[in-house]
Design a protein around this motif. Structure first.
Motif, short mmCIF file in Angstrom:
data_model
loop_
_atom_site.label_atom_id
_atom_site.label_comp_id
_atom_site.label_asym_id
_atom_site.label_seq_id
_atom_site.Cartn_x
_atom_site.Cartn_y
_atom_site.Cartn_z
N LYS A 10 45.63 39.74 43.61
CA LYS A 10 45.88 40.35 44.93
C LYS A 10 47.29 40.04 45.43
N PHE A 39 47.05 44.54 36.55
CA PHE A 39 47.36 45.30 37.76
C PHE A 39 47.49 44.44 39.00
N HIS A 44 42.16 45.51 47.15
CA HIS A 44 41.44 44.28 47.50
C HIS A 44 42.18 43.51 48.59
N TYR A 126 33.36 43.71 48.01
CA TYR A 126 34.51 43.35 47.15
C TYR A 126 34.13 43.30 45.66
N MET A 130 35.70 45.36 42.39
CA MET A 130 36.22 44.59 41.25
C MET A 130 35.50 44.99 39.96
N ASP A 133 37.07 48.12 38.81
CA ASP A 133 38.36 47.86 38.15
C ASP A 133 38.14 47.55 36.68
N GLN A 148 36.65 33.22 39.88
CA GLN A 148 36.33 34.65 39.73
C GLN A 148 35.20 34.91 38.74
#
Ligand code: ADP
Ligand code: TRP
Length: 321
Positions: A10, A39, A44, A126, A130, A133, A148
């Motif tokens: 982020k 990325f 986010h 969130y 994710m 993604d 994570q």
């Protein structure tokens, strides 16, 4: 299909040495034997950020960190999350097969509630964005820090559920966590995090880097007192950068007495600076030439979109859309 590794960060602040050791280095090391998809997680970041100029600037800064630390845009793909809006479409579809109970268990949301912070729906869901993604790009491996891991496991659950309901469509990803680097401590000894204001940013100019390191919290033992390296924040960080020999040497100086914390901090500054120095010029060059960063991101976004679009085609067709 090539083995694909994907991760994101982020742009909520300047990347720090916790990000460097926990995520950037392990992820970039995989470029040699896998297809890298890296990325900047701007969507986010919007769950908490309210300053558009800062968001724009930090998005470029995080990309500059990726590139300066060795991301090779000829081998890997780098983009800003919001330039591939297909992930929002996938997030919606995944949200339709994800139970509210799973979101209630997510750490980011639980922490925000525990701290009495405002919880918006983006923060609550969130982990679904994710998961999108990760799944939109058919990722096999997701290198992240320990914090994570739960989110990557949720992405696995969502992919398995989708495949169970609609047939084999999504690749099931694996989290990859370097256990020895799992949680890098910050200036105050807690986990280093942009949210705790205890970070050492990667590309500080040497003088500022030294000043930051000098502000690491230690106990109040005098120079002559013998000290315990393992309970010292300075040494915990030193261990992550120094060779085994350097570590053994500094540890014995701690135990012997006669070593002030200022000396230990200087030793830490030297090992960190030596490892950053080579990339710092490249970082400074990119910061002075933001159009170079923009060009790389634009090219990456168009490659990333092609991949995401083809996954979305499979997902739409499997689910009846
Ligand atoms: P922050 O907590 O500073 O906001 P992010 O959430 O953006 O950092 O994390 C980006 C990546 O860096 C994630 O993969 C995360 O697990 C990793 N990371 C963040 N802080 C640390 C740390 N202190 N130690 C190890 N890895 C970390
Ligand atoms: N949530 C991650 C973090 O806070 C950033 C992120 C967003 C991410 N999407 C991702 C990481 C997909 C890995 C894969 O650090």
């Amino acid at each position: 299909m090539a083995h694909r590794v994907l991760t994101g960060i982020k742009p909520t602040g300047m990347p720090h040495i916790g990000n460097l050791l926990g995520m950037y280095r392990p992820a970039l090391a995989m470029q040699d034997h896998a297809e890298g998809y890296f990325f900047v997680a701007s969507y986010h970041a919007l769950t908490t950020m309210r300053d558009p100029d800062r968001l724009r600037a930090q998005t470029l800064d995080v990309a500059a960190n990726w590139l300066a630390l060795g991301l090779d845009p000829n081998r890997s793909v780098i983009w800003a999350q919001h330039d591939v809006p297909e992930v929002c479409e996938l997030a919606w579809i995944l949200s339709c097969i994800t139970s509210k109970g799973m979101m209630d268990k997510a750490h980011a949301f639980k922490d925000a509630v525990a701290k009495g912070r405002e919880v918006n729906i983006g923060l609550y869901t969130y982990p679904i964005l994710m998961a999108a993604d990760i799944l939109a790009f058919d990722s096999h491996v997701v290198p992240v820090g320990k914090d994570q891991k739960q989110h990557v496991e949720m992405a696995r659950d969502m992919a398995q559920r989708f495949n169970h309901l609609f047939g084999d469509t999504l690749v099931i990803p694996e989290p990859k966590i370097r256990e020895d680097m799992a949680t890098v401590p910050g200036l105050d000894g807690q986990k280093m995090s942009k949210s705790y204001n205890n970070t050492i940013e990667i590309f500080l100019p040497p003088k500022k880097l030294r000043k930051k390191i000098m502000s690491i919290v230690t106990d109040s033992k005098g120079v002559d007192d013998p000290k315990d390296p393992d309970s010292c924040n300075v040494f915990r960080l030193y261990k992550l950068f120094a060779t085994a020999e350097q570590q053994a040497e500094l540890a014995s100086r701690y135990r012997a007495g006669g070593l002030g914390y200022g000396h230990a901090k200087q030793a830490l500054f030297e090992v960190v600076d030596a490892q950053i120095d080579a990339s710092r010029d490249r970082y400074n060059h990119l910061k002075a030439n933001p159009d170079e960063i923009r060009d790389v991101l634009e090219d990456g976004a168009s490659r990333a979109r092609t991949t995401a679009r083809s996954t979305l085609d499979r997902v739409r067709s499997a689910s009846g859309l």
